[in-house]
Structures are given as C-alpha cells and as structure tokens.
Design an enzyme around this catalytic site. Sequence first.
Site, PDB file in Angstrom:
ATOM      1  CB  ILE A 305       2.819  28.206  46.002  1.00  0.00           C
ATOM      2  CG1 ILE A 305       3.619  27.308  45.141  1.00  0.00           C
ATOM      3  CG2 ILE A 305       3.399  29.541  45.562  1.00  0.00           C
ATOM      4  CD1 ILE A 305       5.128  27.136  45.667  1.00  0.00           C
ATOM      5  CB  ALA A 375      -1.239  31.001  44.840  1.00  0.00           C
ATOM      6  CE  LYS A 379      -0.097  21.352  43.145  1.00  0.00           C
ATOM      7  NZ  LYS A 379       1.041  21.819  44.177  1.00  0.00           N
ATOM      8  CB  SER A 418       2.708  31.438  35.447  1.00  0.00           C
ATOM      9  OG  SER A 418       2.561  30.829  34.108  1.00  0.00           O
ATOM     10  CE  LYS A 421       4.172  19.838  34.633  1.00  0.00           C
ATOM     11  NZ  LYS A 421       5.198  20.440  35.649  1.00  0.00           N
ATOM     12  N   GLY A 461       8.450  18.874  47.347  1.00  0.00           N
ATOM     13  CA  GLY A 461       7.547  18.827  48.591  1.00  0.00           C
ATOM     14  C   GLY A 461       6.270  19.272  48.435  1.00  0.00           C
TER      15      GLY A 461
END
Length: 622
Positions: A305, A375, A379, A418, A421, A461
């Site tokens: 991201i 970012a 994760k 965010s 989840k 991806g």
Amino acid sequence: MSSNRLERYLPGNKRVRMLVLMLVDIGMICLASFFGLFIRFDMNIGKIPAEYARAVLAYLPVYVVATIAVFFLLRMYATMWSVAGLQETGRIVGACGLSSLLQIAGMMLLELKVPRSYFVLSFVAMCTGEGLVRLSYRILTTVKLPGRKQKEGCQVLIAGAGTSGAVILKEMTTSQYAQGHVVCFVDDDKNKVGKFLNGVPIAGTRGDISKLVEKYGVDEIYIAMPSAPAKDRKEIIEICRETGCKVKILPGIYQLLNGEVSVGKLREVEIEDLLGREPVQVNMDEILDYVRGKVVLVTGGGGSIGSELCRQIAGHQPRQLIVFDVYENNAYDLQQELKDKFPSLNLVVLIGSVRNTHRMETVFAKYRPEIVYHAAAHKHVPLMEDSPNEAIKNNVFGTYKTAKAADKYGVKRFVLISTDKAVNPTNIMGASKRMCEMVIQMMNAKSRTDFVAVRFGNVLGSNGSVIPLFKKQIAQGGPVTVTHPDIIRYFMTIPEAVSLVLQAGAYAKGGEIFVLDMGEPVKILDLAKNLIRLSGYEPEEDIAITFTGLRPGEKLYEELLLDEEGMQDTPNKLIHIGKPIEFDMEEFSKQLDRLYEVANMDSEAIRDVVREVVPTYRPKSV
C-alpha cells in the site's frame, strides 16, 4: 489468397510501388476523361462530336498534372490501402471532387466547350475507377472467396459485436502479425443475432457460448465489451471459463474512447475481473488540490500500500515526498522506480522504525511534513498471533509515536491505514489496528491536526495476500490450500485501496473512519477455483484443493463497521464514514501506559491487557 502471399506479387520498394500506382492513376484519369463523353452520348463513339473530343484531349495533360498534384496533396500515395476503411474512401471521393472542380475551372478558362453533364459523369467514373484501384487490395485481403485458404492459427470467438469487436476483427483479418481466425460473434443484443459483421456470423448470445465453442471448434474467446458493467463481464467470464478455452479480455471503456482498441490491448483474464463490481472512482482533482505543493510523508512507504501511495502522490506534484521504511531493500527499489518515472520529483528516502521516538522526532523536525500517510504496520494475522507483543509495539505505539510527532510539529492531516479486521477483532493484529483507530480519535480530540483512519478489506496482490500464495502453489503443481470451505473475504485492488486513502485525505475534517463499500464478499474457495481455471487447469482434476482449518484468530467472515458506528455518505457514493464510538479518552491514555509496559516486558499477559482496552476483542483459539 492471403495478404502475405499477395505481398509477394507487389513491388517491394516503396518508391516503385508509388510510381506504379501513379502510372495506374494516369491511365485511370485518361479513361475517366473519355468515359464521361462515352456515357453522355449513349455509349456510341460515333455520336461524340469531334469538337468535344478535341476539347477533352486538349485539356488532358493539364488534367493529369493537376489530379496527380491533388492526390499528392491529399496523401493518396501515403495511405495504407491494405487496411482502408470509411475514412480512406471519403478521401478518394474528396480528391476526385477537388480534381473535378479544377477541371471545370480550367476548361472554362481555356474556353474548351463540353456538355455540362460531362463533368458529373467524368467525376463518377473517376471515383469508381480510383475506388476500385485503391480498395482492390483491401477487398482481396478481407473478402472470403470460395476455396480461399483461411488464416492459420486458432479459432476465435469474439464476445461483443459492437465497435470494439469490429475493430479487433478488422485487425485480425488484415494484420499479418495477428494470429487466429474469427469464426463467430456472440452479443446480448438479440436484434444482432443471425446477422453478419464483415462476413462473420453473430451466432448467438452469451447463453450460446458453450454450444458455439463445440460447433466451431473454438480455441480462444476474446471478450470485447469494454463498456459493459462489471457484473455482466464477470458473468460472461465465468461462462467462457467453463468452456476450457483460453480467455482474453479488453480491459475498459477508456481504450474505446481513446481509440486504443486492438488485439495487442487484449490481456489475460485476471482474478480482479471476477470481483463483479465497478472499480472505485475518485475525484482526482480534489486529490491534486490538497497534495500539490505539499510536503508529504509516507511511513511504511516500501510496502504494498505504501509504495502505491508514493507512486500516485508522486504524480500529483507534491513539493517533497518523503518515503520512510524500516526495510532498506523495498525502499531502495521504490527509490529507483520513482527517480526513473518522475525525474523532477523532490524525493527523500529514509530508513528507520516508527517505534523509535527520537528518530520520528528528528524526521518531523527536519522535514516538517504537512500530510502524513501512516502505512507502517505488522499485518500478518498468524505471525502476530505468535508474536503479540511485537504487534502492539509496532502497530499501536508506532502509530502513537508518529501521531504525537505529527501533532508536535504541526502536520495538517494524518491518515491512518486501517483494516476491516479491526471490527470485532478475534486476533491480536485486528485488535492492535482497532487501538490505532482509537489513538487517532484521541489525538484528533486534542490536536489541531486532522487525524482520520481509512478502513478496507483484503488487497489483491499485496505482499502476503492469498492471491500470490495461490499462484505460487499452482505453479508448483498444487495443492492449493484453503483454511475453510465457507470462509469469505472482502477484496479490492491495490490502486483502489490507495485511491480511497487519497480521497479520504481530501474529505478529512478530523476523527472520521472512512469505509469503502466493496460490494459482495468473495468466497475464498471460489477464488481458488477461479484462479486454477484461469491458469489453464481444472480444480481437483489437475490441481488439488486441501482444507487446512482456520488459523488462530481467524474468522469465517470480516465486518467493515461496528454496529454502533452507523454509516454516513460522502460525495463519493462508494465511500462512507463510520460514526466514531465514544470512549473514555483519559482512561484510554492510562491503559496505553499499562499496555506499553506489558508489551515491552514481552509478557504472556498481553492479550488480557488488550482485552481490557478493546472490549470488542474476543480472542479465538482453534
């Protein structure tokens, strides 16, 4: 006779071809001149008055020179007549018309008398003759003659008998490089069914694809429906996929509008095509207005991201772009890419961790960013279940330290990345991101900086996502591993996720949690089966699918909003705002101190403390 074989009988040198064509034109001009008189006097040479014949003969040299000059002026010798169409036909008529006007003016000036009808008949003869000369090659290469050998290659069915389908058919018919032979079209417009498009039958609708594949021995299907809704494209792709044929698709309507439709623009069907919804659209002008001329910092800038954020921001004229990441390899690769693509970009690439208070303070003090996209985060759900303290240190306190530095040094907007989840979390990663959202709400309440969060689902991806894993497993011959047959997830593409983040920055007033309407969730089992088929295999027959069981902290489905948050619309109908949940911010601040102490002790009690801070956290053991 194929176009390749026909080429052998034509002169190879370009200038020689032009000379041959010019000589043919001279002959055609002479014939058209006398043909006008021949028709005018009932096709009886004996009836043509000698005076008229002498007038035409006297003007003929001038007519030839003037017409050849007009043809040069209108590029009649620089046109590829092998792919001529309506525009080129119009050019022939225009050139002949201009030549005829010059003929009328010239003969009047020279006082050469002929019947007025002669000029009309001569013009018609000229247009007919030139059309036959110039379009003969086009006709020979496209018209199916009895006994003519078809173009070598696979049998192709085109879904979509509109403008795009016609362009692809034309290119495949005339180009020596396009392999394959179009055997039929399908189109959902029933008025077209039973008709022909340039000699190729429109043999049915989407429901007839399977039958037509068998009837015509189709090897490949080209989907040429760039303006069709995403849902319709998905349904057609699924029908085509079931046939076992290789499927290619023309990506989008923009190619039709830009005149970029061609066989070369067809691409393999990707898993994104099966999402069944339109791509998220954003107002790029709004984004440009608030990014242009600003100093922008992206933490975690080397990630999936973060790197896409940097690419899009770089194209929106920031005064300076600061990429901050702890992983030097990712940061280096992105640095080289941005330097190559945006040579004038004022780019700074820094290595460091958001967990380091002094490092963050130093960066903010030196560069004074006006906009921050945060970012940076751990994760991966299963990894964070095994290292919960690291998730808290990096996600919660990395966010807290970055947010405090943003407040201290006067950042205008702070956008947190965010995840869905964070809603009713069952794992430590989701709980940590919920606390990040709470940090943002708390900081927004006491700061002049506008703090907001953007929440979205899984990104197709991205590093560690399910698609690259499935592709790797398929390449290895399987099996493809799915945790549970009923597990579902929301999906979006990386560009969509980043567009949402950028749009949120434009909408931000402070304290919002922006949520994307991502349409219907996708069943992971269906995703695996589709990807196997798109790779040219059959699920269970060629590639096995095995179920490994839900992992610790994993849910069967994700939610985008807490029940209490409600939903508000924004100008972008696919972007919504969740109403912030009220909580005791003073108590939360004290809980953060306790959490920080426990996390840095690497204590086993971390989950109990997290549960106290996030009441909706329900750890799930499997």
